[in-house]
Write a protein that holds these residues in place. Structure first.
Motif, PDB file in Angstrom:
ATOM      1  N   GLY A 110       1.905   6.586  -6.770  1.00 39.91           N
ATOM      2  CA  GLY A 110       0.718   7.201  -7.121  1.00 39.91           C
ATOM      3  C   GLY A 110       0.711   8.420  -7.435  1.00 39.91           C
ATOM      4  N   ARG A 111       1.749   9.104  -6.662  1.00 42.23           N
ATOM      5  CA  ARG A 111       2.051  10.714  -6.691  1.00 42.23           C
ATOM      6  C   ARG A 111       2.378  11.150  -8.182  1.00 42.23           C
ATOM      7  N   GLU A 167       0.719  -1.403   0.049  1.00 44.40           N
ATOM      8  CA  GLU A 167      -0.037   0.048  -0.013  1.00 44.40           C
ATOM      9  C   GLU A 167       0.755   1.190  -0.022  1.00 44.40           C
ATOM     10  N   ARG A 224       1.035   4.150  -2.737  1.00 42.74           N
ATOM     11  CA  ARG A 224       0.803   5.514  -2.515  1.00 42.74           C
ATOM     12  C   ARG A 224       1.759   6.554  -3.016  1.00 42.74           C
ATOM     13  N   TYR A 225       3.151   5.859  -2.943  1.00 44.32           N
ATOM     14  CA  TYR A 225       4.304   6.645  -3.296  1.00 44.32           C
ATOM     15  C   TYR A 225       4.354   6.741  -4.617  1.00 44.32           C
TER      16      TYR A 225
END
Length: 504
Positions: A376-377, A369, A373-374
């Motif tokens: 997904g920036r 996860e 998230r990283y």
């Protein structure tokens, strides 16, 4: 005569629209009024002009009503560039100099309180605008600004160090002391650029840099901390061919707008590396009046974004259009300015928050996860616009110490120049600038190569933009190999260099 007209220029992006400075002296209560959509810096010129005239031994009309109009009235004016035209307009309106002699000049310069002339921003933009307009007048600038403008060939140009130099040049007959033409300062010996030989190993990343330099492609370097991503990115500029005269003028003109042009670095490509805390305005430009951002300051150079996911999301999304179009348009309610932004983007990032995803040296501590998230920036549309993605792997210390030196930048630069010459002869632009409409004409591929590319695009779910970018990269690989047509091997290498981020 109580009315005098002086010619100057404002700045609006890279344009330098003409401005007429009208000065009128009238009887009435003493005042000094300045109109014409002037910024605070321009309005403050009243005090600078008053002090400069008095300290230069010239008469200031204290008993007159002074009105200065900067036309056209709807064009914003900023900076101290109108100090010199206003001062000369007052002298001409008061009868101390002949107003007719001002008709053949265009002037700009900031005045000190003692009358010394200080440089102004955008001297190259003013010179280029005057040249495009036919150069009907002689441009008069402070010495430092005139040395910038002297790079424009065939321009009637004069320089001055003090207000009195210009006044003496406007005196009739034997009292006239002509202004001198400036000489461009000699370029300083260029410091040796970082050599790619210093980077040991990293064959894939070096190959990605070579292809990026040959076709003017953007590239993303992904790998753990300390593996040499920044070293590689800083060495791309040493692989690029020298700037042509027109390219050097365009690059210098943008830097001159920001007051960052150094005449000693003429015709040298720019490497800009803003911090990851930079805002979207800092990256693409903005403000009031609009100023160029980092992507424009790197025009015909390299824009290096280290720690790419750490940049604000809005700032990265603002890069999407200029990366595609090679220009950025700053629109505001009162005005619109366009800046060139044809630079090569080199970005670097870690594959995960701890940076060790895929490393053989240390284990990654991040959860799936956290990795998602990283990564997904970085939005999909932004990644879609980056042509090459090179993986920079961690190398064991014993392998690093025993690895031979890499190929020097000079040898790679020769291949890059040869590849670009083939592109210019074939289509007139670099492969990265090819329009989709003419892509099939210039990127001829063998039937087997085309079928292989279509199959890969279908399996990987590529967009039309991704497909076209792979075709451009494959054409660059073929140019480096000296091949007339794009072959399966060229397509395969282009596909390999567009791999997804680790963990995706």
């Amino acid at each position: 005569m109580s009315l005098a007209i002086v010619h100057s220029r404002a700045l609006l992006g890279l344009q330098a629209p003409a401005v007429t400075v009208e000065v009128h002296l009238a009887n009435g209560l003493p005042s000094f009024t300045l109109v014409g959509l002037a910024d605070t810096e321009v309005k403050e010129s009243r005090e600078r002009v008053r002090a400069a005239l008095q300290n230069s031994g010239l008469e200031f009309p204290h008993n007159k009503r002074i009105t200065v109009n900067l036309a056209p009235a709807d064009l914003p004016k900023e900076g101290g560039r109108f100090d010199l035209p206003i001062a000369l307009g007052i002298l001409a309106a008061a009868g101390h100099i002949d107003p007719a002699m001002l008709e053949t000049l265009e002037l700009a310069g900031e005045l000190s309180l003692a009358g010394d002339l200080r440089p102004v921003r955008g001297a190259l933009a003013m010179a280029l605008a005057l040249q495009r307009g036919g150069a009907r007048r002689t441009l008069v600038l402070p010495r430092a600004s005139a040395e910038e403008a002297a790079r424009v060939p065939g321009l009637p140009l004069r320089c001055a160090d003090h207000l009195m130099d210009v006044v003496h040049a406007l005196q009739p007959g034997d009292d006239c002391v002509p202004l001198r033409a400036p000489q461009p300062p000699p370029g300083r010996p260029q410091a040796p650029l970082p050599d790619l030989r210093d980077v040991r190993g990293q064959v894939v990343a070096k190959r990605a840099l070579e292809i990026a330099a040959a076709g003017q492609h953007s590239v993303l370097l992904v790998g753990p901390p300390g593996t040499g991503k920044s070293m590689l990115a800083q060495r791309l500029i040493g692989l690029l061919p020298p700037l042509e005269e027109t390219q050097a003028l365009e690059s210098a003109a943008v830097l001159s707008l920001a007051g960052r042009f150094d005449p000693g670095t003429w015709s040298q490509r720019v490497l800009r590396s803003p911090h990851h805390s930079a805002s979207s305005v800092a990256l693409v430009g903005g403000g009031s009046p609009p100023r160029p951002g980092e992507i424009s300051l790197a025009h015909h150079g390299v824009l290096f974004l280290d720690e790419l996911p750490e940049f604000p999301r809005a700032a990265l999304e603002a890069l999407r259009e200029p990366l595609e179009n090679g220009r950025i348009t700053i629109s505001r309610a009162a005005q619109q300015a366009e800046f060139p932004a044809r630079c090569q983007l080199v970005a670097a990032m870690n594959p995960c928050p701890c940076g060790m995803l895929g490393s053989t040296m240390r284990a990654c501590r991040c959860t799936p996860e956290a990795i998602a998230r990283y990564q997904g920036r970085l939005s999909g549309p932004l990644l879609d616009r980056i042509d090459l993605r090179g993986e920079v792997l961690a190398i064991a210390p014993e392998e690093l110490s025993s690895a031979p030196d890499g190929e020097p930048s000079a040898a790679i630069a020769e291949r890059v120049v040869a590849a670009r010459q083939r592109q210019q002869a074939r289509q007139g632009v670099c492969n990265a600038e090819l329009d989709a409409g003419v892509l099939a004409d210039h990127c001829r591929a063998q039937s087997a190569a085309t079928q292989f590319l279509n199959t890969a695009a279908a399996r990987l779910g590529w967009s039309g933009r991704s497909l076209h970018r792979v075709m451009r990269v494959a054409r660059t690989v073929a140019d480096l190999a000296g091949a007339a047509d794009t072959e399966i091997g060229h397509i395969a290498e282009a596909i390999q260099l567009r791999r997804a981020l680790p963990g995706r």
